[in-house]
Design a protein around this motif. Structure first.
Motif, PDB file in Angstrom:
ATOM      1  N   GLN A  40       9.560 -23.068   7.472  1.00 27.71           N
ATOM      2  CA  GLN A  40       9.787 -24.311   7.954  1.00 27.71           C
ATOM      3  C   GLN A  40      11.212 -24.566   8.078  1.00 27.71           C
ATOM      4  O   GLN A  40      12.136 -23.789   7.455  1.00 27.71           O
ATOM      5  N   THR A  85      10.391 -29.953  10.826  1.00 26.86           N
ATOM      6  CA  THR A  85       9.557 -29.998   9.720  1.00 26.86           C
ATOM      7  C   THR A  85       9.229 -31.336   9.227  1.00 26.86           C
ATOM      8  O   THR A  85       9.927 -32.059   9.827  1.00 26.86           O
ATOM      9  N   HIS A  91       2.113 -34.334   5.998  1.00 24.51           N
ATOM     10  CA  HIS A  91       1.468 -33.161   6.985  1.00 24.51           C
ATOM     11  C   HIS A  91       0.202 -33.901   7.820  1.00 24.51           C
ATOM     12  O   HIS A  91      -0.015 -33.081   9.002  1.00 24.51           O
ATOM     13  N   HIS A  92      -0.545 -34.715   7.216  1.00 19.13           N
ATOM     14  CA  HIS A  92      -1.762 -35.155   7.900  1.00 19.13           C
ATOM     15  C   HIS A  92      -1.874 -36.589   8.206  1.00 19.13           C
ATOM     16  O   HIS A  92      -2.858 -37.347   8.420  1.00 19.13           O
ATOM     17  N   ALA A  97       1.759 -37.926  13.399  1.00 19.30           N
ATOM     18  CA  ALA A  97       1.460 -36.724  14.341  1.00 19.30           C
ATOM     19  C   ALA A  97       1.506 -37.499  15.836  1.00 19.30           C
ATOM     20  O   ALA A  97       1.824 -36.665  16.854  1.00 19.30           O
ATOM     21  N   SER A 121       6.838 -25.779  14.344  1.00 14.81           N
ATOM     22  CA  SER A 121       6.650 -26.487  13.085  1.00 14.81           C
ATOM     23  C   SER A 121       5.848 -25.941  11.867  1.00 14.81           C
ATOM     24  O   SER A 121       5.001 -24.981  12.285  1.00 14.81           O
ATOM     25  N   HIS A 124      -0.635 -25.782   9.766  1.00 16.23           N
ATOM     26  CA  HIS A 124      -1.900 -26.479   9.099  1.00 16.23           C
ATOM     27  C   HIS A 124      -1.375 -27.901   8.983  1.00 16.23           C
ATOM     28  O   HIS A 124      -1.858 -28.622   8.147  1.00 16.23           O
ATOM     29  N   THR A 125      -0.613 -28.414   9.943  1.00 14.92           N
ATOM     30  CA  THR A 125      -0.452 -29.821   9.916  1.00 14.92           C
ATOM     31  C   THR A 125      -1.247 -30.676  11.164  1.00 14.92           C
ATOM     32  O   THR A 125      -1.624 -29.842  12.100  1.00 14.92           O
ATOM     33  N   ARG A 126      -1.214 -31.979  10.848  1.00 15.25           N
ATOM     34  CA  ARG A 126      -2.136 -32.573  11.946  1.00 15.25           C
ATOM     35  C   ARG A 126      -1.154 -32.656  13.260  1.00 15.25           C
ATOM     36  O   ARG A 126      -1.858 -32.371  14.263  1.00 15.25           O
TER      37      ARG A 126
END
Length: 294
Positions: A40, A85, A91-92, A97, A121, A124-126
């Motif tokens: 990141q 980042t 992240h979710h 997002a 980015s 595995h992020t939303r």
């Protein structure tokens, strides 16, 4: 809870509140670094950009905040490439997002221009999932590599100089001779050193009386990953192991600064660079991909 303005542009005119915001963005990046994180944006990326001056650096940084807390930091590495980042606990975050996706997808919001653009980015992020759902595609692969610094790092086998202000020209000369389009100069080294450089070091490897390779390393603080950015070997001294040597020296320096691991990332197509880092004890991690909108 609400998100603050679609994005907060730091700059382009440097004023004290904006300096504070830029410092806050770098501090957020420091806090978000940890060994198990995906590759990141690192505070060293902002530090290296500082070679162009504080105002120019500030103009490339964006932050997204909620209730006064920074949740995402973006950096325009190129006019068409946004690297950013997200806070680990966000992240979710669906609201974040959706806001990020809207801001980077609409040229009218001023984050990225119209036409072909790229985003880097964390995996595995939303947000990344949402961009794929919105029709963005994977671009060319990059290979992140890391070296664990919990064990002693071997001697690099060449003379290593830690560059100070009076020797900035030596470091700059090697970097320019290492990268075809580099515009790095001693003045730009001094600009860089006026940024978040307190936990960074610039190194030059010497063979005889010749400077042959150079690197700058960036610590994010004790117990956190450190970054190599950039590393180069003088075009007249390639193929002699100096890339391996300066990379080992970089790892050793980061270990002395308290870093937990050393990180670097290079295009997977640059097989020579990947081989050099592996020879210096770095282990490749799963490839990562920018996302592209055609």
């Amino acid at each position: 809870m609400r998100l603050d303005s679609p994005w907060c542009l730091i700059g382009p005119v440097l004023r004290t509140p904006e300096v504070d915001e830029l410092t806050a963005a770098v501090q957020a990046l420091r806090e978000w670094q940890h060994d198990d994180a995906p590759m990141q944006l690192h505070p060293g990326d902002i530090g290296w950009a500082w070679r162009l001056g504080a105002e120019a650096t500030a103009a490339t940084v964006r932050t997204w905040s909620r209730d006064g807390r920074i949740l995402a930091v973006g950096f325009l590495d190129q006019p068409d490439l946004l690297r950013f980042t997200i806070a680990p606990d966000a992240h979710h975050d669906e609201e974040l997002a959706q806001r990020l996706a809207a801001d980077v997808s609409d040229p009218a919001r001023g984050v990225l221009p119209a036409g072909k653009v790229y985003i880097e980015s964390p995996k595995h992020t939303r947000f990344q999932e949402l961009m794929f759902q919105n029709g963005w595609q994977s671009d060319v692969p990059w290979t992140p590599l890391r070296r664990d610094l919990s064990s002693p790092v071997e001697d690099p086998g060449v003379e290593i100089e830690v560059i100070g202000p009076d020797r900035a020209h030596v470091h700059a000369d090697v970097i320019r001779a290492s990268f075809e389009r580099s515009t790095f100069t001693a003045d730009r080294w001094h600009n860089m050193a006026n940024g978040p450089y307190e936990d960074a070091r610039s190194l030059v490897a010497h063979a005889g009386n010749q400077p042959v390779a150079a690197v700058t390393v960036w610590s994010a603080g004790p117990g956190k990953p450190g970054l190599l950015e950039p590393m180069g070997v003088h075009r007249d001294h390639r193929g002699q192991g100096f890339g391996k040597a300066i990379t080992i020296a970089a790892a050793k320096t980061l270990q002395e600064l308290g870093s937990s691991i050393a990180l670097v990332c290079t295009p997977s197509s640059n097989v020579g660079a990947v081989a050099t880092y592996r020879a210096a004890g770095f282990q490749p991690m799963p490839e990562v991909f920018d996302q592209r909108r055609d």
